[in-house]
Design an enzyme around this catalytic site. Structure first.
Site, short mmCIF file in Angstrom:
data_model
loop_
_atom_site.label_atom_id
_atom_site.label_comp_id
_atom_site.label_asym_id
_atom_site.label_seq_id
_atom_site.Cartn_x
_atom_site.Cartn_y
_atom_site.Cartn_z
N TYR A 1 4.78 3.03 -3.65
CA TYR A 1 6.08 2.12 -4.19
C TYR A 1 6.21 2.75 -5.47
O TYR A 1 7.51 2.58 -6.07
CB TYR A 1 5.50 0.89 -4.64
N LYS B 1 -6.46 4.82 5.35
CA LYS B 1 -5.80 5.82 6.57
C LYS B 1 -6.76 7.09 6.14
O LYS B 1 -5.94 8.34 6.26
CB LYS B 1 -4.25 5.85 6.59
N ASP C 1 -4.40 1.23 10.73
CA ASP C 1 -4.11 0.59 12.19
C ASP C 1 -5.05 -0.49 12.89
O ASP C 1 -4.57 -1.30 13.18
CB ASP C 1 -3.58 1.77 13.03
N ASP D 1 1.16 -4.68 1.39
CA ASP D 1 2.38 -5.46 1.56
C ASP D 1 2.52 -5.86 3.13
O ASP D 1 2.65 -6.81 3.26
CB ASP D 1 3.46 -4.48 1.04
N ASP E 1 1.65 -9.95 4.92
CA ASP E 1 2.63 -10.54 5.80
C ASP E 1 2.02 -10.78 7.27
O ASP E 1 2.32 -12.01 7.78
CB ASP E 1 3.90 -9.77 6.09
#
Ligand code: IPM
Ligand code: MG
Length: 370
Positions: free
Chosen positions: A141, A191, A223, A247, A251
């Site tokens: 970000y 990752k 993942d 983020d 959700d």
């Protein structure tokens, strides 16, 4: 207790749910004999319209001189075509950076009274109780460069995932501290099979883990984490991860409760006041219709009472009132079942307030006889 709270309603449903939260805060103040001075500021599109910038200096000042910040939501189609640096979301990113809000704490709690709205089967989600700790002031970000370029005659673009090691350390340490007060497990999500930044993240998690012999550390690739979250959510306690991974995963995790409108969050600072906000956005499609669910915002206010002011009993009273209203069957549109008549944003806040006042009245009577 006397506290000054900066309220930044922002855009869209942010305005409506903020009202609901202030209603509850004032009820708490009355019941428990506190004074909460709410001071209002603009952020996001509302600030762009009035001041031409998504985070005016005076809003920032208002926050810095308050004991805590309560923020609604920012953004909307009206500002979608603005250049990148004056988008409403930039205001949110800037306030996170300016206030040093390095750890975003997103508890995901399952409410059995509304289990029927979760798309997951009850036996899968029942008992799930986790917290996503999302790094909030670094990573993808904020990394520079983040720009469009022209290279070798081709239009190109770059975003950068940058971290100083100490930024990784402090958020992972926060997650471990939190885990010591919970089930004692940290899942560090990365990752590492692809990204160098993730390999440093993983190493750092290993180092911090040595300071916490009673906390179990597990690594999970992002993942796989996305899959495990909905396949077997009960396995998680505290999840800690990079800004953008957090983020996305938070959700996804909200699906466990059935609605994004249920999830609060706290953003913890290295220095000044912490900031509390629902994880949902400004929901332009229902903005201004009195249909939004104020629970995420009200639960964010409860987190503020507990984490910033140490008002544990008050926070619990709010959370219990929310639980009780849900058990009574009242539901806003996002959690209503087909054929049920939903309550409005205001009605939901009023019912939570009524439950709060009722419970305390009963508590006081019992106290008098004890
Ligand atoms: C969130 C939101 C924000 C984010 C947006 C509105 C910039 O999605 O708080 O999760 O991506 O951080
Ligand atoms: Mg988000």
């Amino acid at each position: 207790m006397e506290k000054r709270i900066a309220i930044l309603p922002g855009d869209g449903v942010g305005k409506e749910v903020s009202k609901g939260a202030v209603t509850i805060l004032q009820a708490v103040a009355e019941l428990f004999g506190h004074k909460f001075h709410c001071v209002y500021g603009e952020i996001g599109g509302a600030a762009i319209d009035e001041y031409g910038t998504p985070l005016p200096e005076h809003t920032l000042e208002l926050c810095k001189t308050s004991d805590a910040v309560l923020l609604g939501a920012v953004g909307g189609p009206k500002w979608d075509r603005m250049p990148g640096h004056i988008r409403p979301e930039k205001g949110l990113l800037k306030i996170r950076k300016e206030l040093g809000l390095y750890a975003n704490v997103r508890p995901v709690q399952y409410y059995s009274s509304i289990s029927d709205v979760s798309p997951l089967r009850k036996e899968v989600v029942e008992g799930a109780d986790m917290v996503v700790v999302r790094e909030l002031t670094g990573g993808l970000y904020f990394g520079k460069p983040s720009e469009r370029t022209f290279q070798k005659g081709e239009a190109s673009v770059v975003d950068t995932l940058f971290y100083q090691k100490k930024e990784i350390e402090r958020v992972i340490r926060y997650a471990f501290e939190l885990a010591t007060t919970r089930k004692g497990k940290v899942t560090s999500v990365d990752k590492a099979n692809v990204l160098e930044s993730s390999r440093m993240w993983r190493e750092t998690a290993e180092e911090i883990a040595r300071e916490y012999p009673d906390v179990r550390l597990e690594h999970m690739l992002v993942d796989n984490a996305a899959m495990q979250l909905i396949k077997n959510p009960r396995q998680f306690d505290v999840i800690v991860t990079e800004n953008m991974f957090g983020d996305i995963l938070s959700d996804e995790a909200s699906v466990l409760t059935g609605s994004l409108g249920m999830l609060p969050s706290a953003s913890v600072s290295t220095k000044g006041p912490s900031l509390y906000e629902p994880i949902h956005g400004s929901a332009p499609d229902i903005a201004g219709t009195n249909a939004a669910n104020p629970i995420a915002m009200i639960l964010s206010a409860a987190m503020m009472l507990r984490m910033s002011f140490g008002l544990l009993e008050e926070a619990e009273a709010v959370e219990n009132a929310v639980k009780q209203v849900l058990e009574s069957g009242s539901r806003t549109r996002d959690i209503a079942l087909l054929g049920n008549f939903p309550v409005t944003t205001e009605q939901m806040a009023d019912e939570i307030k009524a439950a709060l006042l009722d419970n305390e009245a009963i508590f006081n009577i019992m106290g008098a006889y004890a």
